[in-house]
Design an enzyme around this catalytic site. Structure first.
Site: not given
Ligand code: F6R
Length: 605
Positions: A74, A489, A600
């Site tokens: 990425w 998104e 992700k």
């Molecule tokens: C949006 C999404 C992101 C995550 C963010 C934090 O759909 O998934 O905004 O919520 O990148 O990720 P985590 O929860 O893994 O810390």
């Protein structure tokens, strides 16, 4: 974000690497590559821009061997391209490296050590492999050269490295700092991966690594060394996840599957966190730490931050504890004035988000207690916090988070119940969270069964619009922010979530004929106010969709939500907004599970 896989000691290395990379696709990437060595002097490097399917198409039958490394990239430094894709190679063609993370001082290293080397890519990663090559050419063995390079990388850098030496091709040299990396223990072979899901078809036993360790992985051995080269023995942990759980089954997309799984996740949480007599099962040590706190600080990013906004309402109303919610990347460099006895809660689906982890590292230096609420056992934030609560949502593969959001809110409610009861707070004692979550599960099911209706609304309202707005007050405002993030998104419609009372302080200027506005109405205290704000935008031409709780609904409201405790209403009101986002993306012809530019698990700051 970037993904790493490696294997040594298995004749099917090529397939294992390609299948592993395919499992990591969900994390978001723009190019990929593998290097495989057959242990008889031949090595194969294949890289491609785009999808794993494109890479697979380039891998001919000759690409065979028992050791190899692979990567999904990425882009951070340099555009997505074949040249910038990993693995990168030293100038003499001897060393191959894949890397997750960012090297903070790569320009300084290039200037100081590599002025005479012609670089092939624009990446920070190439600097590292060129340095290994340079120090090896000066006489160091591979391990010593690797160590020397690690010592030159500055503190700000994050990395998970996987290095191969063509002259010693059965070994994988591994190191990590801030970026996640696991060693998987196979039967007669070993693997390396940045996410256990990549290797669940090979093993369920993984060894976690700590920052600063260096590991030499061979087919029959795993040698973990600390910063002073002392060998460390560490037992593997077992990952129960069924590889089937990461398949789409009959669904066209993971996002839809995960939206549909939410009623089951609510029931699973009730099962995991309640005893048969109805009492909450939360570790006493966690409740003891919470009982000492004079203020809670919830730290998170994106969707998890939005789940934190709902959590604030729960903690303040049911456990009488002042609660602040902070965006992790803001807190990291600009922390607020802390109370005397703070307690930190990290909400993170992946448990790996670099911004949140940076705050946790600081919190640990300060010596304050913390809790990580995560979906991934043994993830970095889980290991480094004082306490962990697991979401039990099953792997979330679609980049846009759905079931993790609702699981986070449900688990916050369960925790609040135990915490408020321990503080003898009447409202917490009366709050029958298990019963409410069961009602939520049934209500979610009703809503996911209305897909056809929501698909039609998405078609009418969102198929061609340039922008859209979600409005609400209180928890409906918190929900509006999440709903807006979800829509933008996956559909790329410019969408904002607003406190409906704020509209006329500026944003209403954007309302024109046909602008879609979704009004969320679940709180009796504020229902009339939000309705009157909706009338203000209708008067200016907006096309308003009302999503209202059954007891607050009026004739003409298009989506009716089942009645549940208003504090938990986001658990049901979010469902139609997730479906709207999904169907808007379908209408507009996008790849809903892998939206452009997104990853992700955001493992770089
Ligand atoms: C949006 C999404 C992101 C995550 C963010 C934090 O759909 O998934 O905004 O919520 O990148 O990720 P985590 O929860 O893994 O810390």
């Amino acid at each position: 974000m970037c993904g790493i896989v490696g294997v040594t000691g298995n004749q099917n290395a090529t397939d294992i690497l390609l299948d592993g990379l395919q499992q990591l696709e969900y994390r978001g990437y723009d190019s990929a590559g593998i290097y495989v060595n057959d242990q008889h002097g031949d090595g194969f490097l294949v890289k491609e821009k785009g999808r794993i399917a494109d890479l697979r198409a380039l891998v001919g039958p000759e690409v065979k061997g028992s050791t190899g490394i692979g990567h999904t990239r990425w882009a951070t430094h340099g555009v997505p391209s074949v040249t910038n894709a990993h693995p990168h190679v030293s100038a003499d063609g001897r060393f191959f490296l894949v890397h997750n993370g960012v090297i903070g001082n790569f320009s300084e290293l290039r200037e100081k050590y590599l002025a005479d080397v012609e670089l092939k890519s624009d990446t920070d990663t190439e600097i590292i492999v060129q340095l290994v090559g340079k120090f090896a050419a000066e006489g160091l063995d591979t391990f010593a050269a690797f160590r020397k390079v690690l010592s030159l990388v500055d503190e700000s850098s994050s990395y998970a490295f996987l290095l191969m030496d063509k002259e010693d091709p059965s070994k994988l040299f591994v190191a990590k700092n801030k970026s996640p990396l696991l060693i998987g223990v196979g039967d007669g072979f070993n693997v390396v991966c940045s996410d256990a899901l990549a290797m669940l078809n090979q093993t369920h036993d993984f060894i976690e690594l700590t920052d600063g360790e260096v590991v030499i992985v061979e087919p029959q051995s795993i040698k973990i060394l600390d910063q002073d080269d002392n060998e460390i023995k560490r037992e593997p942990f077992h990952v129960d996840t069924d590889p089937e759980a990461v398949q789409k089954g009959a669904y066209a997309h993971y996002m839809l599957k995960e939206i549909d799984e939410q009623p089951g996740v609510m029931r699973k949480l009730v099962q995991e966190y309640f005893n048969e007599d109805g009492t909450v099962k939360i570790d006493q040590a966690l409740l003891d730490d919470l009982s000492q706190a004079d203020r809670l600080y919830i730290v998170a990013a994106g969707t998890s931050y939005h789940a934190g906004l709902v959590g604030k309402e729960l903690f303040e109303k049911l456990a009488n504890i002042p609660t602040e919610v902070h965006v992790a990347s803001e807190f990291a460099y600009n922390p607020p004035l802390l109370s005397e006895k703070p307690f930190f809660i990290f909400l993170t689906q992946s448990g790996e988000t670099a911004d949140s982890r940076q705050v946790l590292t600081q919190v640990n230096k300060w010596g304050y207690p913390s809790l990580t609420i995560t979906n991934v056992p043994n993830s970095t934030l889980s290991r480094e916090a004082t306490h962990t609560l697991l979401l039990h949502a099953g792997p979330e593969i679609a980049v846009a988070s759905t079931k993790a959001y609702t699981a986070q809110i449900a688990l916050e409610a369960i925790l609040v119940k135990a915490y408020g009861e321990a503080k003898n707070i009447e409202r917490a004692k009366e709050f029958d969270v298990a019963k409410e979550l069961t009602k939520v599960a049934n209500g979610m099911q009703e809503l996911v069964d209305e897909k056809g209706k929501i698909e039609q609304i998405a078609k009418d309202l969102l198929a061609t619009t340039r922008n859209a707005f979600y409005i609400g007050r209180g928890v409906d405002y918190a929900l509006a922010q999440e709903a807006a993030l979800k829509l933008k998104e996956v559909s790329y419609i410019q969408t904002e979530g607003f406190a409906s009372g704020e509209l006329k302080h500026g944003t209403i200027a954007l309302i024109e004929d046909g602008t879609p506005v979704v009004a969320i109405i679940t709180d009796p205290k504020m229902a009339a106010h939000t309705r009157s704000n909706a009338q203000e935008v209708i008067a200016r031409g907006a096309n308003v969709l009302f999503i209202a709780s059954r007891d607050l609904a009026v004739a003409g409201d298009q989506i009716i939500l089942p009645d549940i405790d208003p504090l938990l209403s986001p658990l049901v009101s979010v469902v139609p907004t997730q479906l709207l986002a999904y169907y808007a993306s379908m209408q507009r012809g996008y790849d809903v599970d892998k939206p452009r530019n997104l990853a992700k698990s955001v493992t770089v700051e």
